[in-house]
Design a protein around this motif. Structure first.
Motif, short mmCIF file in Angstrom:
data_model
loop_
_atom_site.label_atom_id
_atom_site.label_comp_id
_atom_site.label_asym_id
_atom_site.label_seq_id
_atom_site.Cartn_x
_atom_site.Cartn_y
_atom_site.Cartn_z
N LEU A 82 -8.99 -3.88 -1.11
CA LEU A 82 -8.94 -3.39 0.26
C LEU A 82 -8.92 -1.86 0.30
O LEU A 82 -9.32 -1.26 1.30
CB LEU A 82 -7.72 -3.95 0.99
N ASP A 83 -8.45 -1.22 -0.80
CA ASP A 83 -8.55 0.24 -0.90
C ASP A 83 -10.01 0.66 -1.03
O ASP A 83 -10.45 1.65 -0.43
CB ASP A 83 -7.75 0.76 -2.09
N LEU A 84 -10.77 -0.08 -1.84
CA LEU A 84 -12.20 0.21 -1.97
C LEU A 84 -12.90 0.10 -0.63
O LEU A 84 -13.82 0.87 -0.33
CB LEU A 84 -12.84 -0.75 -2.97
N PRO A 103 -2.48 4.02 -1.70
CA PRO A 103 -1.62 3.81 -2.87
C PRO A 103 -1.11 5.13 -3.43
O PRO A 103 -1.58 6.21 -3.05
CB PRO A 103 -2.57 3.12 -3.86
N ALA A 104 -0.14 5.06 -4.29
CA ALA A 104 0.42 6.26 -4.92
C ALA A 104 -0.68 7.01 -5.66
O ALA A 104 -1.48 6.41 -6.39
CB ALA A 104 1.54 5.87 -5.89
N GLY A 105 -0.72 8.31 -5.45
CA GLY A 105 -1.75 9.13 -6.09
C GLY A 105 -2.88 9.50 -5.17
O GLY A 105 -3.71 10.35 -5.51
N LEU A 117 -8.86 5.39 -7.19
CA LEU A 117 -8.33 6.27 -8.23
C LEU A 117 -9.02 6.08 -9.57
O LEU A 117 -8.86 6.90 -10.47
CB LEU A 117 -6.83 6.02 -8.41
N THR A 118 -9.76 5.00 -9.72
CA THR A 118 -10.43 4.72 -10.99
C THR A 118 -11.44 5.81 -11.31
O THR A 118 -12.15 6.30 -10.43
CB THR A 118 -11.12 3.36 -10.93
#
Length: 667
Positions: free
Chosen positions: A466-468, A502-504, A537-538
């Motif tokens: 869901l972040d993507l 998310p964190a970061g 973040l990847t």
């Protein structure tokens, strides 16, 4: 042979719509329905009476308490991860937050595939019936064969309406009688469409075939909308030239219809209890072999009898007057044909009657809408959703068994785009296959009718997929507690939550830069996304192996630089990268083959990335990227349609020239 040639020419003329539709269909998860489902949704034979009686089974716009399904048309690839454009009519009610309106999804480019819209932010509790079991008119129940109450329960009220009017029926019969050979193609199309909609024996075998099993059978009636004018035009021409057999048949049908309308009107006036006695629900339940409670659940309220009788009486009166007018029009047209040299004058009586019939039948649709303000009124609820999404996407938590019950109560799709809100799972005709594969893998309960409609478990809220997809807003009918959620709005069974990054990460973006790409098959890419190994973040994206082999190697001190993006149109994106070391630009939009891109003016291939998204390589330094949706299927279809139109024009001109040459007297 000639008929086959004209059919091929017609298909070529429609190629501009057929070819892009076929392409999107192949890229979607839309599946064929079963023969039993289609047969249950076919219309009863009694609906043929609706050809001459308007609103016989009730006017859809007059139905109250119905949760009408959206009529979604094709939404190009951007509609999969982007935001589909919609045409809606919203009216302010009370505080402006309870808007009940149908949504007709129109074309939007592929980016709408992760997008979409919503409507009805807060539906009243008494208007939250299951969309599959709407309140329907008792006449519909009575017209349904015994034991087939499910057919009446599931039929869309709009698709019960076969009405063409007595004038069209009279003219069509005249055309068939005057020239059976010329009328044969239109008549065959007409019978095939009605037979398919009603599930006639033999024709319903088509329910087993691909393409024919994709939607409700009643939608085949759109073919009849072409066949009826075709037959009526032949009939008007025959009556204008005083074709004797056509005149006799048309007059006979006009008299029969007028007598039928007069008889029905008299029975309604003299003995209304025959139509609505005190035990009509019990009798209906007996005929259908259903429980009385089941009939009561799908029929109108007890006090609905008087308005239904009034509606039927109005329909009967209109049938009588128009049929009698049709008989007079035939006589007047015959007189004008014999007395006047103007070849168009005999058609005037029919045109006047058709215009009057159209105005009477469509008056509810033609009445001006007193909006009293903007087309989409201010809504505190929708404003809260818009501010919460902040350019990201909307998703609903629906824990109902139907998979759509709460979805329809939580800012019902697809109206949200009117407020600039994008949806992850809009209602579209052809759901994006890659997006649906991701959603149904991480949450099997999200599946709905070959697509996906929701998340069914709160545990899915924190999933990296869901972040993507840049999901930033969650709607729910109950209060939620999740580390990634922050409550923004709390109302009665309507909660709006901000989904935190998310964190970061400071935010969930619609595009981001990664230093490298890793090649993998579709199966492997799907597994990486659904297992949560990929997010914003990847340090890499997953692309097809061939594209990854061509990617340059990046240094260990790689910097992403800054990124600015804008969306001047649904089918276009502009991005600017500054002070970056290059790499792969990942765009959180559904990939479709029609997406094209230029990098600093040079063409660059757009490739699938992270299974459902798209990406392209970019160099270091200042880079300007322009993305636009131009599917080759549209160009091919346009060319074929243009050639078909040109051929038809040349054919008509040649026939006209030949007719003129033949009519000249020989010396």
């Amino acid at each position: 042979m000639r008929c086959a040639a004209w059919i091929c020419l017609g298909l070529a003329g429609a190629a501009v719509q057929l070819i892009p539709t076929a392409e999107l269909s192949l890229l979607s998860t839309r599946q064929g329905r079963t023969h039993a489902d289609l047969l249950a949704e076919s219309l009863p034979t009694a609906t043929l009476a609706g050809l001459a009686l308007p609103n016989l089974f009730g006017a859809p716009q007059a139905a109250e308490g119905n949760n009408k399904n959206n009529n979604n048309t094709n939404s190009p690839p951007l509609g999969g991860l982007g935001g589909g454009t919609n045409n809606h009519r919203a009216q302010k009610k009370q505080a402006g937050d309870n808007n009940n309106s149908n949504s007709n999804n129109t074309n939007s480019p592929p980016l709408g595939g992760l997008g979409g819209g919503a409507n009805n932010p807060r539906a009243p509790k008494n208007n939250q019936a299951n969309p599959q079991t709407p309140t329907i008119d008792p006449v519909v129940i009575w017209a349904t064969p015994g034991g087939q109450i499910e057919s009446a329960r599931r039929a869309n009220p709009i698709e019960w309406n076969l009405y063409v009017g007595p004038i069209i029926l009279i003219l069509a019969l005249a055309g068939i009688l005057a020239s059976p050979t010329r009328a044969a193609p239109a008549l065959l199309l007409l019978l095939a469409s009605i037979g398919f909609a009603q599930g006639w024996p033999g024709i319903r075998l088509l329910y087993h075939l691909p393409l024919f099993n994709a939607g409700a059978p009643a939608r085949a009636l759109s073919v009849a909308w072409v066949a009826w004018p075709w037959l009526a035009a032949l009939g008007a021409q025959a009556l204008a030239v005083t074709h004797l057999r056509a005149i006799k048949g048309a007059l006979a049908l006009a008299v029969v219809l007028a007598v039928a309308g007069l008889t029905l009107g008299q029975h309604l006036a003299e003995s209304p209890e025959k139509f609505f006695d005190g035990d009509w629900r019990a009798a209906t339940a007996l005929v259908h072999g259903a429980a009385l409670a089941e009939v009561e659940a799908v029929t109108a309220l007890p006090d609905s009898a008087p308005p239904i009788i009034a509606r039927l009486a109005d329909s009967a009166q209109r049938l009588t007057l128009l049929s009698a007018g049709g008989a007079l029009a035939i006589a007047l047209g015959l007189f004008l044909s014999l007395r006047s040299r103007n070849h168009l004058l005999p058609f005037l009586p029919y045109l006047l009657l058709l215009g009057a019939d159209g105005l009477l039948t469509s008056r509810e649709h033609l009445d001006p809408r007193p909006l009293g303000g903007p087309l989409f009124p201010d809504s505190h609820t929708m404003s809260a959703i818009e501010q919460t999404a902040r350019g990201g996407r909307l998703l609903r938590l629906d824990e109902s068994a139907s998979g759509i019950g709460d979805v329809l109560r939580l800012a019902r799709p697809n109206l949200a785009t009117a407020w600039g809100i994008k949806e992850l799972l809009p209602y579209v005709v052809f759901p994006n296959r890659r997006l649906v594969e991701v959603m149904t893998t991480i949450d099997p309960g999200s599946a709905y009718r070959g697509g996906a409609s929701r998340i069914s478990r709160p545990e899915v809220i924190g999933h990296p997929a869901l972040d993507l997809f840049a999901v930033t807003c969650i709607l729910s009918t109950r209060e939620l507690r999740h580390p990634r959620l922050k409550q923004v709005l709390a109302q009665d069974e309507f909660f709006v939550y901000r989904r935190q990054p998310p964190a970061g990460l400071s935010s969930l973006d619609s595009a981001w830069l990664v230093p490298r790409a890793v090649g993998a098959s579709r199966t492997v890419a799907l597994g990486l996304v659904t297992s949560g190994q990929l997010n914003q973040l990847t340090d890499h994206c997953v692309v097809p192996a061939k594209a990854a082999d061509e990617a340059p190697v990046r240094s260990a001190t790689w910097e992403a630089g800054s990124l600015e993006s804008s969306r001047p149109a649904p089918d276009r994106m502009d991005l600017k990268l500054t002070a970056g070391d290059g790499g792969w630009l990942v765009i959180s939009e559904a990939w479709y083959p029609g997406w094209k891109a230029t990098v600093n003016g040079a063409d660059v291939e757009v490739t699938p990335a992270n299974h459902a998204l798209m990406a392209l390589p970019v160099p270091a330094g200042e880079v300007v990227v322009r993305l636009f949706y131009e599917p080759s299927s549209v160009r091919l279809g346009t060319v074929l349609s243009a050639l078909a139109a040109l051929f038809a024009l040349v054919h008509v001109l040649r026939r006209r020239r030949r007719a003129v040459a033949t009519s000249r007297p020989r010396p």
